[in-house]
Design a protein around this motif. Structure first.
Motif: not given
Length: 456
Positions: A58-64
């Motif tokens: 979830e955090k990776a997607a928001e950062t991506f």
């Protein structure tokens, strides 16, 4: 890490080299996606990929989503299909489309292959809308309710689907065929009687936009009414998506950057300056420079035509007249372009703009003409002890200054409006272009007036 401020490029690089992955992951969880993206961008490609892999999906997607297109491409190249699928499953569809539009074709194929069949269909649908239309920036992930629902049923439905929706602050009430009937806000649901029907509490005077409406106009509509989101409907008033305020801000920011580039006579580019290759910068700047250089030929022709007929002293004041005329036109064009972009000025206002700028030009030109008259006599004649500078020369300069400013203000106001009417970007008619036009006209006016004053 002792505190959040320690989470920077140097510290992250050190932790990665020391393989202190658990501490790095824990610290990353407390960082905003935007801050994480900024740090990722400055890391080496291998470290960038590794840090993103440490984060929960979830955090990776928001950062991506917050990364620039080059960094996103690095991630897509390094990730396997399973990792890409995990990232894409956490993205809203409109964000996925934005990313795909910036990717090379070979990476687009990988992204589409990693998407679910349902998401692929949605992506293709959004990509099928006209370029720069509302359809290209909308998201189909919104809360849809039915008019016969009670408030209690509506709240239960919102709780059930909210995690997959981009916003739940405004819910949309539609018929079975998705015809938009009204809206109901989260606040209205929370304070209404639980047994009340949505058809009794919904707002039916809904402001919406069409899928093919220009995205900049959609963003301005959101800004005008202060909405968090605005519904997008097709030609049959069927709800197909919503445009949220964050997308509108992105549109207005991109348009402002594009206008700024055009007003500086530069072809717009979406690549950050420090990452833009020299060749690309050259190609972005040289076309306008060539056009402006060639257009200066007209000024040379005018100078050559009048050079032998008029006193040589008049040449001393050409830079002052041309610069003042260009600045006057540039002032007006920027003001009018801003009015056009905000929807305050339309083609129907052209006569009002012309009359207003004529009056402003008279006032500014009158003051500048008087100052120029005094400056020529006091500075050029007395202080510089130039006997060739006479009252007649000063009068020629003053009259030329007045008329040049009036003409420059008029042109600066008219060209952007006419450009908009003809389908061109008004920003193209900003400072460099208008300055060139005004330079030629001011020079011509100056020598024509001087010829009349000197009786030639």
């Amino acid at each position: 890490m002792e505190n959040e401020n320690d989470f920077n490029v140097e510290t992250v690089t050190q932790y990665l080299s020391e393989k202190r992955f658990r501490e790095l992951k824990e610290a990353g969880l407390h960082q905003a996606p935007q801050d994480l993206a900024e740090i990722l961008t400055e890391l080496e490609k291998e470290d960038r990929v590794l840090l993103l892999r440490l984060l929960p999906k979830e955090k990776a997607a928001e950062t991506f989503v917050e990364l620039d297109s080059d960094s996103q491409a690095d991630i897509v190249e390094a990730y396997n299909d399973k990792e890409l699928s995990d990232i894409l499953s956490e993205l809203y569809l409109d964000d996925t489309v934005d990313i795909i539009e910036e990717m090379p074709a070979v990476l687009v194929k990988r992204l589409l292959r990693a998407s679910t069949p349902e998401n692929r269909a949605g992506i293709n649908r959004l990509l099928g809308y006209p370029k720069d239309s509302a359809g290209t920036i909308m998201t189909p992930e919104y809360v849809r309710l039915k008019p016969e629902m009670t408030v209690a049923e509506a709240l239960a439905h919102v709780r059930k689907v909210a995690i997959d929706k981009e916003t739940i602050y405004t819910c949309y009430v539609t018929a079975d065929d998705r015809t938009l009937l009204g809206i109901v806000t989260a606040k209205a649901l929370l304070i209404a009687d639980l047994n009340a029907r949505l058809s009794d509490i919904m707002l039916t005077d809904v402001i919406s936009v069409n899928t093919e409406e220009d995205k900049e106009e959609v963003a301005q509509t959101l800004n005008r009414y202060g909405f968090l989101a605005i519904p997008v409907v097709d030609n049959e008033n069927r709800l197909v998506g919503i445009v949220t305020v964050d997308d509108a801000v992105d549109v207005l920011s991109d348009e402002a950057e594009e206008d700024f580039a055009k007003m500086a006579a530069i072809m717009p580019t979406e690549t950050p300056y420090l990452k833009t290759p020299t060749k690309k910068l050259f190609l972005a700047r040289i076309p306008w420079l060539l056009i402006l250089m060639v257009s200066a030929t007209f000024s040379s022709m005018i100078l050559g035509f009048f050079e032998s007929a008029l006193p040589a002293v008049l040449i001393l004041f050409v830079p002052m007249l041309m610069d003042t005329g260009g600045n006057s036109g540039g002032q007006t064009s920027v003001t009018v372009i801003r009015g056009i972009s905000l929807g305050e000025v339309e083609f129907g206002d052209i006569l009002r703009v012309a009359f207003k700028e004529f009056r402003v030009g008279l006032c500014c030109g009158g003051v500048l003409g008087l100052v120029a008259f005094g400056k020529v006599l006091l500075v050029d004649r007395l202080l510089m002890a130039n006997p060739a500078v006479t009252v007649t020369v000063a009068l020629s300069v003053a009259c030329s200054m007045l008329i040049t400013v009036v003409v420059a203000k008029f042109i600066g106001g008219m060209l952007p409006i006419c450009a908009k009417k003809l389908g061109f970007d008004p920003a193209v008619m900003a400072s460099p272009f208008i300055t060139t036009v005004v330079d030629v006209l001011s020079l011509l006016l100056y020598f024509v007036i001087a010829s009349y004053v000197f009786g030639l």
